[in-house]
Design a protein around this motif. Structure first.
Motif, mmCIF file in Angstrom:
data_model
loop_
_atom_site.group_PDB
_atom_site.id
_atom_site.type_symbol
_atom_site.label_atom_id
_atom_site.label_comp_id
_atom_site.label_asym_id
_atom_site.label_seq_id
_atom_site.Cartn_x
_atom_site.Cartn_y
_atom_site.Cartn_z
ATOM 1 N N ARG A 163 47.188 48.509 60.939
ATOM 2 C CA ARG A 163 47.167 49.282 62.184
ATOM 3 C C ARG A 163 46.093 48.679 63.088
ATOM 4 N NH1 ARG A 163 44.709 54.706 63.081
ATOM 5 N NH2 ARG A 163 43.714 54.394 61.073
ATOM 6 N N VAL A 164 46.496 48.204 64.253
ATOM 7 C CA VAL A 164 45.537 47.620 65.187
ATOM 8 C C VAL A 164 45.323 48.640 66.299
ATOM 9 C CG1 VAL A 164 45.027 45.678 66.709
ATOM 10 C CG2 VAL A 164 46.459 45.331 64.663
ATOM 11 N N MET A 171 52.952 40.262 56.682
ATOM 12 C CA MET A 171 52.516 41.631 56.946
ATOM 13 C C MET A 171 52.839 42.024 58.406
ATOM 14 S SD MET A 171 48.764 43.355 57.051
ATOM 15 C CE MET A 171 48.121 43.104 55.415
ATOM 16 N N TYR A 172 53.209 43.284 58.577
ATOM 17 C CA TYR A 172 53.429 43.788 59.938
ATOM 18 C C TYR A 172 52.083 44.178 60.550
ATOM 19 C CZ TYR A 172 58.336 44.450 58.618
ATOM 20 O OH TYR A 172 59.626 44.265 58.213
ATOM 21 N N LYS A 173 52.022 44.093 61.886
ATOM 22 C CA LYS A 173 50.862 44.654 62.602
ATOM 23 C C LYS A 173 51.395 45.639 63.623
ATOM 24 C CE LYS A 173 47.501 40.923 62.578
ATOM 25 N NZ LYS A 173 46.821 39.933 63.412
ATOM 26 N N LEU A 174 50.924 46.868 63.539
ATOM 27 C CA LEU A 174 51.351 47.891 64.498
ATOM 28 C C LEU A 174 50.222 48.128 65.494
ATOM 29 C CD1 LEU A 174 53.376 50.080 65.430
ATOM 30 C CD2 LEU A 174 52.216 51.665 63.850
ATOM 31 N N TYR A 175 50.470 47.787 66.742
ATOM 32 C CA TYR A 175 49.487 48.036 67.809
ATOM 33 C C TYR A 175 49.619 49.492 68.183
ATOM 34 C CZ TYR A 175 48.837 43.098 67.585
ATOM 35 O OH TYR A 175 48.542 41.834 67.122
ATOM 36 N N TRP A 176 48.543 50.209 68.049
ATOM 37 C CA TRP A 176 48.564 51.642 67.832
ATOM 38 C C TRP A 176 47.532 52.378 68.681
ATOM 39 C CZ3 TRP A 176 45.160 55.395 66.322
ATOM 40 C CH2 TRP A 176 45.630 56.501 65.597
ATOM 41 N N ALA A 177 47.874 53.569 69.116
ATOM 42 C CA ALA A 177 46.897 54.536 69.632
ATOM 43 C C ALA A 177 47.404 55.914 69.214
ATOM 44 C CB ALA A 177 46.759 54.439 71.150
ATOM 45 N N ALA A 218 43.706 41.275 78.656
ATOM 46 C CA ALA A 218 44.486 40.060 78.380
ATOM 47 C C ALA A 218 44.933 39.952 76.923
ATOM 48 C CB ALA A 218 43.662 38.831 78.765
ATOM 49 N N GLY A 219 44.057 40.332 76.010
ATOM 50 C CA GLY A 219 44.395 40.196 74.585
ATOM 51 C C GLY A 219 45.654 40.964 74.238
ATOM 52 N N TYR A 220 45.746 42.203 74.736
ATOM 53 C CA TYR A 220 46.929 42.996 74.396
ATOM 54 C C TYR A 220 48.131 42.623 75.272
ATOM 55 C CZ TYR A 220 50.090 46.684 73.095
ATOM 56 O OH TYR A 220 51.210 47.354 72.643
ATOM 57 N N LEU A 221 47.863 42.258 76.528
ATOM 58 C CA LEU A 221 48.988 41.858 77.392
ATOM 59 C C LEU A 221 49.703 40.629 76.836
ATOM 60 C CD1 LEU A 221 47.480 42.467 80.961
ATOM 61 C CD2 LEU A 221 49.231 43.830 79.784
ATOM 62 N N ALA A 222 48.975 39.833 76.059
ATOM 63 C CA ALA A 222 49.630 38.675 75.435
ATOM 64 C C ALA A 222 50.620 39.135 74.363
ATOM 65 C CB ALA A 222 48.580 37.745 74.822
ATOM 66 N N ILE A 223 50.391 40.329 73.820
ATOM 67 C CA ILE A 223 51.316 40.890 72.826
ATOM 68 C C ILE A 223 52.435 41.640 73.545
ATOM 69 C CG2 ILE A 223 51.529 42.510 70.868
ATOM 70 C CD1 ILE A 223 49.689 40.246 70.157
ATOM 71 N N ASN A 224 52.045 42.560 74.422
ATOM 72 C CA ASN A 224 53.039 43.336 75.182
ATOM 73 C C ASN A 224 52.709 43.241 76.665
ATOM 74 O OD1 ASN A 224 54.826 45.058 76.335
ATOM 75 N ND2 ASN A 224 54.306 46.849 75.075
ATOM 76 N N PRO A 225 53.416 42.376 77.385
ATOM 77 C CA PRO A 225 53.100 42.160 78.797
ATOM 78 C C PRO A 225 53.252 43.421 79.637
ATOM 79 C CG PRO A 225 54.918 40.726 78.059
ATOM 80 C CD PRO A 225 54.516 41.550 76.893
ATOM 81 N N ARG A 226 53.927 44.425 79.111
ATOM 82 C CA ARG A 226 54.089 45.698 79.816
ATOM 83 C C ARG A 226 52.833 46.557 79.678
ATOM 84 N NH1 ARG A 226 54.987 49.094 82.707
ATOM 85 N NH2 ARG A 226 56.744 50.504 82.978
ATOM 86 N N GLY A 227 51.949 46.194 78.748
ATOM 87 C CA GLY A 227 50.705 46.945 78.579
ATOM 88 C C GLY A 227 50.926 48.333 78.017
ATOM 89 N N GLN A 228 51.928 48.461 77.159
ATOM 90 C CA GLN A 228 52.217 49.776 76.585
ATOM 91 C C GLN A 228 52.142 49.723 75.062
ATOM 92 O OE1 GLN A 228 56.075 50.699 78.379
ATOM 93 N NE2 GLN A 228 55.050 52.036 79.845
ATOM 94 N N ILE A 229 51.826 50.880 74.513
ATOM 95 C CA ILE A 229 51.798 51.080 73.073
ATOM 96 C C ILE A 229 53.108 51.770 72.692
ATOM 97 C CG2 ILE A 229 50.491 52.119 71.175
ATOM 98 C CD1 ILE A 229 48.817 50.183 72.880
ATOM 99 N N PRO A 230 53.789 51.395 71.655
ATOM 100 C CA PRO A 230 53.378 50.477 70.612
ATOM 101 C C PRO A 230 53.931 49.070 70.817
ATOM 102 C CG PRO A 230 55.383 51.556 69.919
ATOM 103 C CD PRO A 230 55.085 52.043 71.320
#
Ligand SMILES: N[C@@H](CCC(=O)N[C@@H](CS)C(=O)NCC(=O)O)C(=O)O
Length: 210
Positions: free
Chosen positions: A28-29, A1-7, A41-53
């Motif tokens: 959708r996360v 399954m895909y996970k889309l980090y979202w706002a 930290a939790g999201y920076l581990a996914i995208n070290p740039r700290g940006q969505i998506p």
């Protein structure tokens, strides 16, 4: 399954439209940007740039950069036809305008809304913003002159660039003014907006439109 980090109202819109278009199984996360979760930290581990998506693929690997995500999804579901055949002149036009949009329009959006990052002198932030506004308008105007009769950038074929352009128009400070000045772009946006895949998720981003 895909996970889309979202706002809402972010660069997650075009990837989400394409996930819907291809019928992918995705979660959708929601990242709460008002609480600054994108810099935790939790999201920076996914995208070290700290940006969505960001998108995690079924194998767990991460893809950031909204344009890369839409291209990857279109490639993964070739039968849906969201990209012309690899190597075709039509595919080259999709690349051309997608890169153009990222390099010029998305870039000027960043300068407009994050002007402090583009100057070491806080007093000049306003002039960074004004330059960004003008740059963005010029970039849209040039695109408008290059668009064909439509409804989509490639005529009757809907591709990832169309969803991407719709997303970018919403970040103009006055989207309605932009679209009344650019009628071909307006037709493109209206045509994307009325697709069932877009209808399904639009209110998640823009509840004020319903
Ligand atoms: N080049 C990136 C840009 C992503 C981007 O700027 N996202 C914005 C929301 S639309 C964001 O997360 N901004 C927070 C920040 O830059 O600190 C992409 O296309 O995915």
């Amino acid at each position: 399954m895909y996970k889309l980090y979202w706002a809402a109202e972010t660069g997650a819109l075009a990837p989400q439209i394409i996930l819907e278009e291809v019928g992918a199984d995705y979660e959708r996360v929601v990242i709460d940007m008002e609480k600054g979760e994108e810099m935790q930290a939790g999201y920076l581990a996914i995208n070290p740039r700290g940006q969505i998506p960001a998108l995690t693929l079924p194998d767990g690997s991460v893809v950031t950069e909204s344009a890369a995500i839409v291209l990857h999804l279109a490639d993964t579901y070739p039968d849906v036809g969201l990209l012309p055949p690899a190597g075709s002149a039509e595919r080259a036009q999709v690349y051309r305008w997608l890169f153009y949009a990222v390099a010029n329009i998305y870039e000027s959006v960043e300068r407009l809304y994050y002007s402090d990052r583009y100057t070491t002198d806080a007093r000049s932030a306003e002039s960074v913003e004004q330059a960004a506004r003008e740059y963005m308008d010029n970039a849209w105007d040039l695109l408008e002159t290059e668009l064909n009769d439509g409804p989509f950038l490639l005529g009757n074929q809907y591709t990832v660039i169309d969803a991407y352009l719709l997303m970018l128009t919403r970040w103009h400070e006055q989207p309605q003014t932009l679209l009344s000045r650019c009628p071909k772009l307006k037709l493109l946006c209206d045509s994307v907006r009325s697709r069932p895949a877009v209808e399904r998720i639009w209110s998640q981003h823009y509840p004020q439109d319903s």
